[in-house]
Design an enzyme around this catalytic site. Structure first.
Site, PDB file in Angstrom:
ATOM      1  NE  ARG A   1      32.647   5.837  29.675  1.00  0.00           N
ATOM      2  CZ  ARG A   1      32.410   6.779  28.779  1.00  0.00           C
ATOM      3  NH1 ARG A   1      31.592   7.775  29.058  1.00  0.00           N
ATOM      4  NH2 ARG A   1      32.992   6.737  27.614  1.00  0.00           N
TER       5      ARG A   1
ATOM      6  CG  HIS B   1      36.971   8.702  25.602  1.00  0.00           C
ATOM      7  ND1 HIS B   1      35.948   8.583  26.527  1.00  0.00           N
ATOM      8  CD2 HIS B   1      36.906   9.975  25.158  1.00  0.00           C
ATOM      9  CE1 HIS B   1      35.302   9.739  26.628  1.00  0.00           C
ATOM     10  NE2 HIS B   1      35.873  10.604  25.817  1.00  0.00           N
TER      11      HIS B   1
ATOM     12  CD  GLU C   1      30.429  11.465  23.269  1.00  0.00           C
ATOM     13  OE1 GLU C   1      31.127  12.257  22.633  1.00  0.00           O
ATOM     14  OE2 GLU C   1      29.814  11.776  24.302  1.00  0.00           O
TER      15      GLU C   1
ATOM     16  CG  ASN D   1      28.249   9.283  26.420  1.00  0.00           C
ATOM     17  OD1 ASN D   1      28.014   8.384  27.215  1.00  0.00           O
ATOM     18  ND2 ASN D   1      29.457   9.473  25.899  1.00  0.00           N
TER      19      ASN D   1
ATOM     20  CE1 TYR E   1      28.208  16.241  28.571  1.00  0.00           C
ATOM     21  CE2 TYR E   1      28.114  14.473  26.958  1.00  0.00           C
ATOM     22  CZ  TYR E   1      28.677  15.029  28.086  1.00  0.00           C
ATOM     23  OH  TYR E   1      29.698  14.378  28.744  1.00  0.00           O
TER      24      TYR E   1
ATOM     25  CD  GLU F   1      30.943  11.167  28.151  1.00  0.00           C
ATOM     26  OE1 GLU F   1      30.669  12.281  27.669  1.00  0.00           O
ATOM     27  OE2 GLU F   1      31.867  10.449  27.724  1.00  0.00           O
TER      28      GLU F   1
HETATM   29  O1  IFM Z   1      34.645  15.816  27.187  1.00  0.00           O
HETATM   30  C1  IFM Z   1      33.740  15.170  26.351  1.00  0.00           C
HETATM   31  C2  IFM Z   1      33.958  13.674  26.391  1.00  0.00           C
HETATM   32  O2  IFM Z   1      35.251  13.328  26.070  1.00  0.00           O
HETATM   33  C3  IFM Z   1      33.015  12.988  25.422  1.00  0.00           C
HETATM   34  N1  IFM Z   1      31.671  13.397  25.631  1.00  0.00           N
HETATM   35  C4  IFM Z   1      31.383  14.806  25.730  1.00  0.00           C
HETATM   36  C5  IFM Z   1      32.321  15.455  26.746  1.00  0.00           C
HETATM   37  C6  IFM Z   1      32.024  16.964  26.861  1.00  0.00           C
HETATM   38  O3  IFM Z   1      32.218  17.584  25.636  1.00  0.00           O
END
Ligand code: IFM
Length: 440
Positions: A82, A119, A160, A281, A283, A353
């Site tokens: 990706r 992006h 995002e 995505n 985290y 992600e």
């Molecule tokens: O680096 C970023 C990415 O561009 C978008 N998602 C989160 C990542 C980590 O912060």
């Protein structure tokens, strides 16, 4: 402890499950002089915007070194890559030729291309506060599809939109650096409209297998007190449901539609254009409570005191070098929650992600992070969530936006003086894990 946990074989994923890694154009390409400027170039040039004072002018120089990077992808054994297509580069003479070469190189190496069409590096002359940008984005999608559509595996419209709205337009921590707070809502709406128009434009150009990469994270109320629950719910709307409800249910969360400009009802029909899959995505989860009337430091941001919620520290979990809590079980919770909320309206999910920032080449913490999250993902599969793929953020260390080069998310270390690439321990771990998946 970390090494032992990571050396246990991962559970077996279904045949055809897609393994990949992610990057984005502005964060790795460099060669800034060979493309039009973006909002990120202007933002970076403002003193004090980027914490280490760096720029993305060279970044990882992927633009010139892409054959080496594709060889790293092939060595890793991922099915798919990706990357994002820089809109300002596509607008520049010869810009699309670069993506043509990259896609050819990927195909020759047996790695399937998965481009993201936006992006965050918006052409400098455009503005998401303007509705017209949505139509311009659909044109951009059509141009890219015409050129690359014969070789692309999956398409991603936006990355995002929540962060781009919040960080770039509400809080001013990212480009274009506006601090509009709730007046940033049209930016969310115009991006969603852009997504829907782009889905139509891609299909009209003969492209299929289309999704979006939306950030999601569970919101945990600080307590059961009504004011904390209410504040957490509000935060959850802003970060999660503001984007997924219109896309998947064709309506905004209560109270939002009234705040938006234009004929929202008719736009929602475009926004909810069916997708083939839904990118997530993930985290971290966030603990949220009632406002405390003070500024809060969170993820490198200063949140103003007058928000209707306050983000609290999530105690009791290890944290990455970025200070983000490591909570793999929240990924299972998130995926099961999405399935419960959207039912049959949720298309197959792909994790577009997931990753972490740690220093060092012997990055055992990253191995533990990935191991834990892949297992958490498998638990979601066992609970019936239709997840079809997992992409690690990121192939290599890169320009982490306002943090500059201080945060290292890569499986491959980049020396920013020499641009030498060195695979980390996590690269070898993932390569071996993928080989084991293929063998069984
Ligand atoms: O680096 C970023 C990415 O561009 C978008 N998602 C989160 C990542 C980590 O912060």
């Amino acid at each position: 402890m970390i090494a032992r946990m990571a050396t246990n074989p991962l559970p077996q994923f279904p045949p055809g499950f897609l393994w990949g890694v992610s990057t984005s154009a502005h964060q790795i390409e460099g060669a800034a002089e060979e493309r039009d400027p973006s909002v990120w170039d202007a933002f970076t040039a403002e003193p004090g915007r980027i914490k280490d004072g760096s720029t993305a002018e060279v970044a990882c120089d992927h633009y010139h070194r892409y054959p080496e990077d594709v060889a790293l992808l092939a060595g890793l054994g991922v099915d798919a890559y990706r990357f994002s297509v820089s809109w300002p580069r596509v607008n520049s003479p010869g810009g699309l030729d670069f993506y043509d070469r990259l896609v050819d190189e990927l195909c020759a190496a047996g790695v399937r291309p998965v481009p993201t069409l936006f992006h965050w590096d918006l052409p400098l002359e455009l503005d998401w506060l303007s509705r017209d940008t949505a139509a311009r984005f659909a044109d951009h999608a059509a141009v890219v599809a015409e050129r690359l559509g014969d070789r692309v595996m999956k398409w991603i419209t936006l990355n995002e939109p929540a962060e781009h709205t919040l960080l770039g337009h509400a809080l001013g921590a990212h480009a274009p650096g506006r601090r509009l707070l709730f007046d940033a809502l049209p930016v969310a709406h115009h991006q969603l409209l852009a997504h829907g128009l782009a889905v139509r434009a891609l299909r009209a150009a003969g492209a299929g297998d289309i999704g979006i990469a939306n950030s999601h994270g569970p919101t945990w109320a600080a307590s059961r007190r009504a004011e904390d629950v209410e504040a957490a719910d509000f935060y959850d709307v802003l970060l999660n449901r503001l984007f997924s409800d219109p896309l998947l249910l064709g309506r905004y969360p209560e109270g939002i539609g009234e705040l938006l400009p234009g004929d929202v009802e008719s736009d929602l029909k475009v926004i909810a254009e069916p997708m083939d899959w839904y990118g997530v995505n993930y985290y971290q989860p966030t603990k949220v409570g009632a406002p405390e009337g003070t500024e809060i430091e969170f993820s490198g941001l200063t949140l103003p005191a007058d928000l209707p919620f306050s983000v609290r520290e999530l105690e009791g979990y290890p944290v990455t070098d970025f200070g983000w809590p490591v909570v793999p079980e929240a990924l299972t919770e998130l995926l099961v929650g999405l399935r419960e909320r959207y039912g049959d309206r949720l298309p197959p999910v792909v994790i577009t992600e997931n990753g972490c920032s740690y220093e060092g080449i012997d990055d055992q913490e990253r191995i533990a992070f990935l191991d834990g999250h892949v297992r958490a993902l498998h638990r979601a599969l066992e609970q019936g969530v239709d997840v079809r793929g997992y992409f690690v953020w990121s192939l290599m260390d890169n320009f982490e936006w306002a943090e500059g080069y201080a945060r290292r998310f890569g499986l491959v270390h980049v020396d920013y003086d020499t641009l030498e690439r060195t695979p980390k321990a996590s690269y070898a771990w993932l390569r071996d894990a993928l080989r084991a998946q293929a063998r069984r």
